[in-house]
Design an enzyme around this catalytic site. Structure first.
Site, PDB file in Angstrom:
ATOM      1  N   LYS A  89       0.887  -1.285  -0.109  1.00  0.00           N
ATOM      2  CA  LYS A  89      -0.037   0.094   0.001  1.00  0.00           C
ATOM      3  C   LYS A  89       0.969   1.076   0.009  1.00  0.00           C
ATOM      4  CE  LYS A  89      -4.250  -2.048   1.749  1.00  0.00           C
ATOM      5  NZ  LYS A  89      -3.658  -3.513   1.922  1.00  0.00           N
TER       6      LYS A  89
HETATM    7  C1  LIG Z   1      -4.324  -4.538   0.974  1.00  0.00           C
HETATM    8  C2  LIG Z   1      -3.517  -5.647   1.012  1.00  0.00           C
HETATM    9  C3  LIG Z   1      -4.050  -6.749  -0.097  1.00  0.00           C
HETATM   10  C4  LIG Z   1      -5.067  -6.719  -0.915  1.00  0.00           C
HETATM   11  O1  LIG Z   1      -5.074  -5.935  -1.668  1.00  0.00           O
HETATM   12  P1  LIG Z   1      -6.300  -5.365  -2.840  1.00  0.00           P
HETATM   13  O2  LIG Z   1      -5.708  -4.095  -3.515  1.00  0.00           O
HETATM   14  O3  LIG Z   1      -7.370  -4.870  -1.672  1.00  0.00           O
HETATM   15  O4  LIG Z   1      -6.545  -6.453  -3.452  1.00  0.00           O
HETATM   16  C5  LIG Z   1      -3.126  -7.862  -0.136  1.00  0.00           C
HETATM   17  N1  LIG Z   1      -1.908  -7.890   0.741  1.00  0.00           N
HETATM   18  C6  LIG Z   1      -1.730  -7.149   1.635  1.00  0.00           C
HETATM   19  C7  LIG Z   1      -0.441  -7.326   2.451  1.00  0.00           C
HETATM   20  C8  LIG Z   1      -2.478  -5.731   1.931  1.00  0.00           C
HETATM   21  O5  LIG Z   1      -2.115  -4.985   2.579  1.00  0.00           O
END
Ligand SMILES: *Cc1c(COP(=O)(O)O)cnc(C)c1O
Length: 436
Positions: A89
């Protein structure tokens, strides 16, 4: 902005085709690639300013490649976890924080960002805006229910503009509080409330870049497959856009945990909500995938009436179905899911055979992608978090292994700050008013 004024999601007017330019971008750094890819969608930030925003956003990553690719057995892993909070993120939220700052400066405005988190998103959002003079950020989390490390990643940030709020309640309670406060339009307007949730188009756009980076790092193969651990469909949707732009992705392999609404949709054409399961990959414990609606727009040929109908039926009954169900539902997207037991076994097996430690979200991806591998087509797994963020799960899979990362170890010594508030809209609002 997050939602459009009519409650739908924003999509670009058109998706630019860059296939004729792919050759020219060979040898570009991550930042140079980001500038080329993102500037195709951005016409209101001058190129030198955009370059600066990008350089600052990815200068906080601990490796020069930003998203390095490493071989794993016969496949590849694209490591997306080298940012400040060790989860993918950061790639979107570092950029979003700097874009917000630039646009607010230009307009002489300021905002109060309000968010709710069960763990990963809060710390990445805070890391993206800490210290910025025209932004205050308020992050609500369920007191005592995030992991100790995840809480420290938020509460150890002591910048004046960062406000961590522990709420006596569940994550759902925090989200309901947030919705309630945002629906008070007078309050929202008066206090310039903003959200940085995963439907923000800027987040998707920033994520498109690393699909290009992966392809160049692989040596520009004629085609390649990418496996994406999925929750809100944000990460994989960015891959879908990259493919539409002309990047030669053959298949996108969608991997879910026991919360498998997306997997069921791509195998049956029916989108049906069920109860949330709490799993070892908590960032994917999602029943309603907020970015799915954008995919639907393209799937339904840009027919917004049909999108509206589908989403309205889903909102009303918890289920909706494509009227035309060809098999496969989508020739590009393959889908599978993995249980907790399989996730643990995958972490253990990959560590024992390859010496590589997967975080539980990435392990879901690895176990799902096995059946979709094809000789001669390179397969890239997106690694969405550093394993040390989920030390408890790693310990369960591999009792003798201690997953550590120096950034996280350093947190244990730091002073912290948080405010505990009641589960009541009024107390949150009063806190925001005081903080302005
Ligand atoms: C947010 C997150 C996801 C999922 O990502 P999306 O964009 O919601 O599909 C997967 N793995 C981790 C570690 C995350 O923080």
């Amino acid at each position: 902005m997050g939602l459009a004024d009519d409650g739908g999601l924003l999509v670009p007017e058109f998706i630019p085709d860059v296939s004729a330019e792919l050759d020219a971008w060979q040898g570009y750094s991550y930042s140079q690639l980001a500038l080329e890819v993102m500037s195709r969608f951005i016409d209101d930030i001058p190129r030198p300013a955009l370059q600066q925003i990008i350089d600052r956003s990815y200068g906080t990553f601990s490796v020069p490649a930003v998203t390095p690719i490493v071989p794993l057995g016969q496949d590849y892993v694209l490591e997306l976890f080298h940012g400040p909070t060790l989860a993918f993120k950061d790639i979107a939220l570092q950029f979003l924080g700097n874009v917000f700052e630039y646009i607010l400066d230009e307009r002489g405005h300021s905002v109060n960002i309000l968010g709710a988190t069960s763990g990963d998103t809060g710390s990445a959002a805070i890391a993206g805006v800490r210290g910025k003079s025209n932004i205050n950020i308020y992050i609500m989390f369920p007191e005592g229910k995030t992991s100790p490390l995840q809480e420290l990643q938020m509460t150890s940030i002591l910048d004046d503009n960062v406000h961590n709020i522990g709420i006596h309640g569940s994550f759902d309670d925090c989200q309901a509080l947030m919705k309630g406060i945002f629906s008070d339009l007078d309050f929202k307007t008066e206090h310039n409330l903003a959200a940085v949730n995963s439907v923000n188009w800027t987040r998707v756009l920033a994520q498109v870049v690393y699909y290009f980076s992966a392809w160049y790092q692989l040596g520009c193969p004629a085609r390649f497959d990418v496996c994406v651990p999925t929750g809100n469909f944000g990460n994989i949707f960015a891959g879908y856009i990259a493919r539409e732009m002309g990047l030669p992705i053959r298949h996108l392999i969608l991997a879910t945990n026991a919360n498998d609404i997306l997997c069921r949709f791509f195998n049956t054409g029916r989108y049906e909500r069920r109860e949330v399961n709490f799993t070892h990959s908590p960032a994917m414990d999602i029943q309603i995938s907020s970015n799915f609606e954008r995919y639907l727009f393209y799937k339904l040929g840009g027919d917004t009436e049909q999108v509206k109908e589908f989403m309205a039926s889903f909102a009303a009954t918890g289920s909706a179905e494509l009227s035309e169900k060809t098999q496969p539902i989508d020739a590009v997207i393959k889908a599978g899911s993995a249980s907790n037991a399989v996730t643990l076994a995958t972490i253990e097996q990959v560590y024992r055979t390859e010496g590589y430690l997967l975080d539980p979200h990435t392990a879901v991806g690895l176990s799902v992608m096995q059946v979709f591998r094809e000789d001669g087509v390179p397969l890239v797994l997106l690694a969405t978090a550093h394993p040390a963020k989920f030390e408890d799960v790693i310990r369960e899979a591999l009792p003798e292994v201690h997953a550590v990362h120096p950034t996280l170890e350093a947190l244990r010594e730091l002073p912290t700050r948080k405010t505990i508030l009641d589960l009541a809209e009024d107390s949150i609002k009063a806190f925001i008013v005081r903080g302005v």
